[in-house]
Write a protein that holds these residues in place. Structure first.
Motif, short mmCIF file in Angstrom:
data_model
loop_
_atom_site.label_atom_id
_atom_site.label_comp_id
_atom_site.label_asym_id
_atom_site.label_seq_id
_atom_site.Cartn_x
_atom_site.Cartn_y
_atom_site.Cartn_z
N ALA A 106 0.84 -1.21 0.00
CA ALA A 106 0.00 0.00 0.00
C ALA A 106 0.87 1.26 0.00
O ALA A 106 1.93 1.29 0.62
CB ALA A 106 -0.91 0.00 1.22
N ASN A 107 0.41 2.29 -0.71
CA ASN A 107 1.09 3.58 -0.64
C ASN A 107 0.84 4.26 0.69
O ASN A 107 1.70 4.96 1.22
CB ASN A 107 0.61 4.50 -1.77
N GLN A 108 -0.37 4.05 1.22
CA GLN A 108 -0.75 4.67 2.49
C GLN A 108 -1.48 3.65 3.36
O GLN A 108 -2.39 2.96 2.90
CB GLN A 108 -1.67 5.87 2.23
N VAL A 109 -1.06 3.55 4.62
CA VAL A 109 -1.71 2.66 5.58
C VAL A 109 -2.56 3.52 6.51
O VAL A 109 -2.05 4.43 7.17
CB VAL A 109 -0.68 1.86 6.39
N VAL A 110 -3.86 3.23 6.55
CA VAL A 110 -4.79 3.99 7.39
C VAL A 110 -5.21 3.11 8.55
O VAL A 110 -5.89 2.11 8.37
CB VAL A 110 -6.03 4.44 6.58
N LEU A 111 -4.80 3.50 9.74
CA LEU A 111 -5.11 2.73 10.94
C LEU A 111 -6.25 3.41 11.70
O LEU A 111 -6.14 4.60 12.03
CB LEU A 111 -3.89 2.63 11.86
N LEU A 112 -7.33 2.68 11.92
CA LEU A 112 -8.40 3.24 12.74
C LEU A 112 -7.98 3.20 14.19
O LEU A 112 -7.23 2.31 14.61
CB LEU A 112 -9.71 2.47 12.52
N GLU A 113 -8.45 4.16 14.97
CA GLU A 113 -8.02 4.28 16.36
C GLU A 113 -8.18 2.98 17.14
O GLU A 113 -7.32 2.60 17.92
CB GLU A 113 -8.83 5.40 17.05
N SER A 114 -9.30 2.31 16.90
CA SER A 114 -9.57 1.09 17.67
C SER A 114 -8.63 -0.05 17.32
O SER A 114 -8.54 -1.04 18.05
CB SER A 114 -11.02 0.64 17.45
N SER A 115 -7.90 0.06 16.21
CA SER A 115 -6.99 -1.01 15.80
C SER A 115 -5.62 -0.89 16.46
O SER A 115 -4.87 -1.88 16.55
CB SER A 115 -6.81 -1.01 14.28
N LEU A 116 -5.28 0.31 16.94
CA LEU A 116 -3.92 0.55 17.42
C LEU A 116 -3.57 -0.31 18.63
O LEU A 116 -2.50 -0.92 18.68
CB LEU A 116 -3.76 2.04 17.79
N GLU A 117 -4.46 -0.37 19.60
CA GLU A 117 -4.17 -1.11 20.82
C GLU A 117 -3.91 -2.58 20.54
O GLU A 117 -2.97 -3.17 21.07
CB GLU A 117 -5.32 -0.96 21.81
N GLU A 118 -4.74 -3.17 19.68
CA GLU A 118 -4.57 -4.60 19.39
C GLU A 118 -3.32 -4.85 18.56
O GLU A 118 -2.62 -5.85 18.77
CB GLU A 118 -5.81 -5.13 18.66
N ILE A 119 -3.02 -3.97 17.60
CA ILE A 119 -1.80 -4.13 16.80
C ILE A 119 -0.58 -4.09 17.70
O ILE A 119 0.31 -4.95 17.62
CB ILE A 119 -1.71 -3.01 15.72
N GLU A 120 -0.51 -3.11 18.58
CA GLU A 120 0.65 -2.98 19.47
C GLU A 120 0.71 -4.15 20.47
O GLU A 120 1.80 -4.63 20.79
CB GLU A 120 0.58 -1.63 20.20
N SER A 121 -0.46 -4.60 20.92
CA SER A 121 -0.48 -5.74 21.85
C SER A 121 0.02 -7.01 21.18
O SER A 121 0.81 -7.77 21.75
CB SER A 121 -1.90 -5.94 22.36
N ASN A 122 -0.41 -7.24 19.93
CA ASN A 122 -0.02 -8.47 19.21
C ASN A 122 1.45 -8.46 18.83
O ASN A 122 2.11 -9.51 18.83
CB ASN A 122 -0.87 -8.63 17.95
#
Length: 209
Positions: free
Chosen positions: A190-206
């Motif tokens: 992807a040229n641009q990655v759009v992270l929704l706020e609710s995804s951040l916690e789980e991404i960082e946790s995983n």
């Protein structure tokens, strides 16, 4: 790392998202990225290729000429690969191209990919949104507001959202996935990655394990 949180109109909400340095600011490991992308592409291969070999060809099993005295090479079957219409020698057979990678390496690859995108300023944090019903024009409006209409974009949702997913499905350059579908290949593609706020916690946790 602090990143401004945008709304679906492309305007700053006044809030800042704190992206973990352990996930978004590491020294990228290029070999880990290579292996994870290689595994992803290998898993996309069907591996159903097949060519008929001499045992699978229809034809006579009669010895086509005598063993000696012809001045030419020995030949026993018309189904041999050296003759027209014969079987393929060492032809492709169905196989599985997949291979295993350990979890730590895959986490390192994903963190490396996110760090590369963060370093390129190619990560956008967007507040959570939803549509009343699946409509492509609603998603196109979001892309226009974020200046992503003619770019490859990857939207990462905190939880599956059918209306948002279906609204994006007809658009070739955009992809909407949930956290569980995040992969090194998709991040880098992807040229641009759009992270929704609710995804951040789980991404960082995983990825911080």
């Amino acid at each position: 790392m602090k990143v401004a949180v945008l709304d679906i109109n492309g305007k700053e909400t006044g809030r800042k998202a704190d992206l973990s340095d352990a996930v978004f600011a590491i020294e990228p490991n290029n070999h880990a990225v290579y292996l994870d992308v290689k595994q992803y592409l290998a898993n996309q291969r069907q591996g159903t290729h097949k060519a008929k070999e001499r045992a699978e060809i229809s034809g006579s099993t009669r010895k086509i000429k005598k063993q000696k005295g012809t001045g030419t090479a020995r030949a026993g079957s018309i189904k041999s690969g050296v003759f027209k219409g014969g079987g393929r020698m060492f032809g492709p057979r169905p196989r599985n191209y997949g291979f295993k990678l350990n979890k730590n390496l895959k986490r390192l690859a994903r963190k490396s990919a996110l760090s590369i995108k963060a370093n390129e300023k190619s990560i956008v944090v967007l507040e959570d949104f939803n549509f009343d019903s699946p409509k492509t024009k609603n998603f196109v409006a979001v892309l226009k507001a974020l200046d992503l209409e003619n770019k490859k974009s990857l939207f990462v949702l905190g939880a599956s959202n059918n209306n948002v997913y279906l609204s994006s499905r007809n658009l070739k350059g955009s992809e909407v996935i949930s956290n569980s579908e995040l992969s090194t290949y998709k991040i880098l593609n992807a040229n641009q990655v759009v992270l929704l706020e609710s995804s951040l916690e789980e991404i960082e946790s995983n990825l911080s394990k």
